[in-house]
Design a protein around this motif. Structure first.
Motif, PDB file in Angstrom:
ATOM      1  N   ARG A 436     -32.555 -51.566  50.754  1.00  0.00           N
ATOM      2  CA  ARG A 436     -33.166 -51.858  49.462  1.00  0.00           C
ATOM      3  C   ARG A 436     -32.286 -51.359  48.314  1.00  0.00           C
ATOM      4  N   ALA A 437     -31.085 -51.879  48.221  1.00  0.00           N
ATOM      5  CA  ALA A 437     -30.142 -51.474  47.186  1.00  0.00           C
ATOM      6  C   ALA A 437     -29.575 -52.711  46.512  1.00  0.00           C
ATOM      7  N   TRP A 438     -28.955 -52.519  45.335  1.00  0.00           N
ATOM      8  CA  TRP A 438     -28.271 -53.593  44.626  1.00  0.00           C
ATOM      9  C   TRP A 438     -26.963 -53.061  44.054  1.00  0.00           C
ATOM     10  N   GLU A 439     -26.070 -53.986  43.723  1.00  0.00           N
ATOM     11  CA  GLU A 439     -24.706 -53.625  43.313  1.00  0.00           C
ATOM     12  C   GLU A 439     -24.425 -54.216  41.931  1.00  0.00           C
ATOM     13  N   PRO A 440     -24.173 -53.402  40.921  1.00  0.00           N
ATOM     14  CA  PRO A 440     -23.872 -53.952  39.595  1.00  0.00           C
ATOM     15  C   PRO A 440     -22.440 -54.455  39.446  1.00  0.00           C
ATOM     16  N   LEU A 441     -21.508 -53.974  40.290  1.00  0.00           N
ATOM     17  CA  LEU A 441     -20.093 -54.309  40.130  1.00  0.00           C
ATOM     18  C   LEU A 441     -19.408 -54.212  41.488  1.00  0.00           C
ATOM     19  N   VAL A 442     -18.447 -55.109  41.736  1.00  0.00           N
ATOM     20  CA  VAL A 442     -17.691 -55.071  42.992  1.00  0.00           C
ATOM     21  C   VAL A 442     -16.208 -54.975  42.684  1.00  0.00           C
ATOM     22  N   VAL A 443     -15.448 -54.499  43.692  1.00  0.00           N
ATOM     23  CA  VAL A 443     -13.998 -54.364  43.562  1.00  0.00           C
ATOM     24  C   VAL A 443     -13.329 -55.020  44.771  1.00  0.00           C
TER      25      VAL A 443
END
Length: 651
Positions: A436-443
């Motif tokens: 139950r997580a989310w990601e605001p930015l990826v690399v």
């Protein structure tokens, strides 16, 4: 004129003549009088160019019948006592200029020309600038000015140079006499403390002509009870003597007003700089985040200012160094581990920087008990966050660059549109295993391959958490530009989401300084997304005395009379109230102009800067731009050209 101006004059004259000849030969009909019209235009343009270069012209000896103008220092320093016996320098100066019909009041950026019968009852300006008044007096044709001042000129050297360039004879009449003086030059204190904790205030003392070795400094509350006291050394003239005092703060929550005062045994006729006020916000629970850095790094230096934007209370930051904790925001002084643990458990957000498998047991316990947690990992091993069901993997080598492709998240709109092509890379990216997580930015490694999250955010029941998956975010904020913009948007957005429901409605809306010196405007901090700001001010015990609306970030208020006020501020976004706040602000009787003089006389200051004191020009030359007849000739030449053109049939 200087060789450069002569070269510019010759080059400009050639260009003007060439332009006029070309224009009249190619654009005008060959009618009678065309050459005369061209000559008149060339003469007018040459005169205009000469006025712009502004050479000094011989003016002859004008000592007989010369124009004399009085310049009266109207800065707050003139309200100081003229001597130890009483009476102000301003009163003596007003009496002295009575022999003139009019006088220029100087001190601010613009001088005021008033009749000596209508001079104000007290000085007007919080600074002492003489040069603008000399320029204004010279423009009226004055050949000699008499300056009535106490000698505390902020632009003495510039003023003498301006007088010489304008051919003005400058006479200085210094008023007032020297006497022993002490003053408080600066006060800085903790902006917020938790009830029962200790606050620290730092004081800077200045002095002149005092024969004592030290002076007693006291911190008093609103009931005039002494809360702390110490002895500060008497500094030499022009120097500062620092002193730090600490005292416990208890009692009711809210803004508490304290004062620092000098208990001087030496005679000091000027008492307005002997007492300075400051405010401390007291609360039962910490209002701001708590950051604990477990290793020295650049990241906290850039992260703390962004955390401060979330509430009107500052972030409490600590560094774990050599098995002990020191404050990072209050002078790197030691602090007890139990105090930090208590603050961290009660804080609305706990930030653990440099957390890893080797972190001390007390740090792991704080992470387990936190209700709002942000972790920035470190170390070469993976670890598990106790009590959160989060597994952080080992760091991956290589350089990882921010991707322009944003995942769907609550921060997508805030992060979108920021160019990421030239941002420096992040290092040591880790995998985050959780639910139950989310990601605001990826690399992406070298901008290719499978993207990995730069930050992972989620919740466990009512608790919220975020884990940074990389290291070196501070590289983005190191320079102005898109990187700093992305850094601010990322961490303000993430921490704002973590504190949702716990942040105050007045977050980010407050005065830049709760106490300002006399003559200074009140300036305001507003949330980033606010487009306008309204403020109402009421003096204690009265109705609204001032109100205004301005764009967010403007100073808004003009200088107010000394007094204690309460404000009601509202920040608007798209016509709706985005934040509101109220509280006390104060305008002191104190002004930096009231502090003891530096001990350097006006003549010595000019001598040190130029080698010899300059007493102004000789009155035998005047700048061309300060004379009236060149402008009359310029108008006459353009009118003559127009007349010749009309007579010849040209338009």
């Amino acid at each position: 004129m200087s060789p450069l101006k002569w070269a510019l004059l010759v080059a400009g004259a050639g260009a003007i003549i060439g332009y006029v000849v070309w224009w009249y030969r190619t654009h005008e009909d060959p009618v009678r009088g065309r050459s005369w019209a061209a000559a008149l235009r060339a003469a007018a343009l040459l005169l205009a160019w000469l006025i712009l270069l502004n050479p000094s012209l011989p003016a002859g000896d004008r000592r007989r019948g010369e124009t004399v103008i009085a310049l009266l220092d109207a800065s707050y320093s003139m309200s100081r006592p003229a001597d130890a016996g009483g009476g102000t320098i301003w009163s003596a100066a007003v009496d002295s200029v009575g022999r003139f019909d009019r006088a220029w009041l100087f001190g601010g950026p613009v001088a005021r020309y008033l009749s000596t019968d209508s001079l104000p009852g007290e000085p007007l300006y919080g600074e002492t600038r003489l040069a603008p008044a000399i320029r204004s007096a010279a423009a009226t044709g004055a050949w000699r000015v008499v300056v009535y001042t106490d000698g505390a000129l902020a632009d003495a050297v510039e003023s003498f140079d301006v007088a010489q360039r304008h051919g003005v004879s400058l006479s200085l009449l210094k008023l007032g006499s020297a006497y022993p003086e002490l003053g408080i030059a600066g006060v800085s204190a903790s902006a917020w403390v938790q009830a029962g904790d200790t606050a620290e205030v730092r004081v800077e003392i200045v002095a002149s002509g005092v024969e004592l070795d030290s002076v007693r400094v006291e911190v008093v509350d609103e009931d005039d009870r002494v809360r702390a006291a110490g002895w500060a050394e008497i500094p030499a003239a022009g120097r500062y003597s620092p002193l730090s005092l600490r005292f416990p703060v208890g009692g009711r929550a809210g803004y508490r007003r304290f004062s620092v005062r000098l208990a001087a045994a030496a005679p000091d006729p000027e008492r307005r700089d002997d007492r300075r006020a400051f405010y401390i916000r007291v609360s039962e629970q910490p209002l701001g985040p708590v950051l604990i850095s477990l290793r020295p790094d650049w990241e906290p230096s850039f992260l703390v200012p962004n955390l401060d934007r979330l509430t009107d209370a500052p972030t409490a930051a600590y560094l774990w160094l050599a098995d002990s904790l020191v404050t990072m925001t209050e002078g790197y002084r030691p602090v007890a581990l139990s105090t930090v643990q208590r603050r961290a458990r009660e804080a609305p957000l706990l930030v653990l920087h440099g957390y890893g498998a080797e972190s001390p047991a007390w740090a792991r316990a704080l992470a387990q008990d936190a209700s709002r947690l942000l972790v920035l990992p470190a170390g070469r091993r993976g670890f598990e966050l106790p009590g959160w069901n989060i597994r952080v993997g080992v760091p991956a080598t290589g350089e990882w660059y921010a991707s322009a492709q944003l995942p769907q998240s609550p921060l997508a709109l805030d992060l979108g549109g920021t160019p990421v092509d030239e941002l420096p890379p992040l290092l040591n990216v880790r995998s985050i295993e959780t639910e139950r997580a989310w990601e605001p930015l990826v690399v992406q490694r070298l901008r290719r391959g499978e993207p990995l999250p730069a930050v992972v955010v989620g919740r466990v029941g009512s608790r919220r958490w975020a884990v940074a998956a990389a290291e070196g975010y501070w590289r983005w904020a190191f320079r102005q530009g898109p990187g700093r913009q992305l850094y601010r948007a990322l961490w303000t957005g993430v921490t704002g989401w973590l504190m949702a429901g716990r942040a105050r409605s007045d977050a980010g809306l407050q005065p830049r300084q709760r106490v300002v010196a006399r003559g200074e405007p009140l300036r305001w901090l507003a949330p980033d997304d606010a487009d306008s700001l309204s403020v109402e001010l009421a003096e204690e015990g009265s109705d609204v005395t001032w109100q205004g609306v301005a764009a967010a970030g403007d100073s808004l208020t003009a200088p107010l009379p000394p007094g204690r006020y309460r404000y009601l501020a509202r920040a608007f976004r798209d016509g709706r109230v985005a934040a509101s706040a109220e509280g006390p602000v104060e305008v002191e009787e104190f002004s930096p102009e009231l502090l003891p003089p530096s001990g350097v006389s006006l003549g010595e200051m000019v001598t040190a800067s130029r080698g010899e004191p300059r007493r102004g020009g000789t009155g035998r030359s005047r700048p061309l731009a300060a004379l009236g007849w060149p402008y009359l000739i310029l108008i006459a030449l353009f009118c003559a050209e127009w007349t010749v053109r009309r007579l010849g049939g040209l338009r």
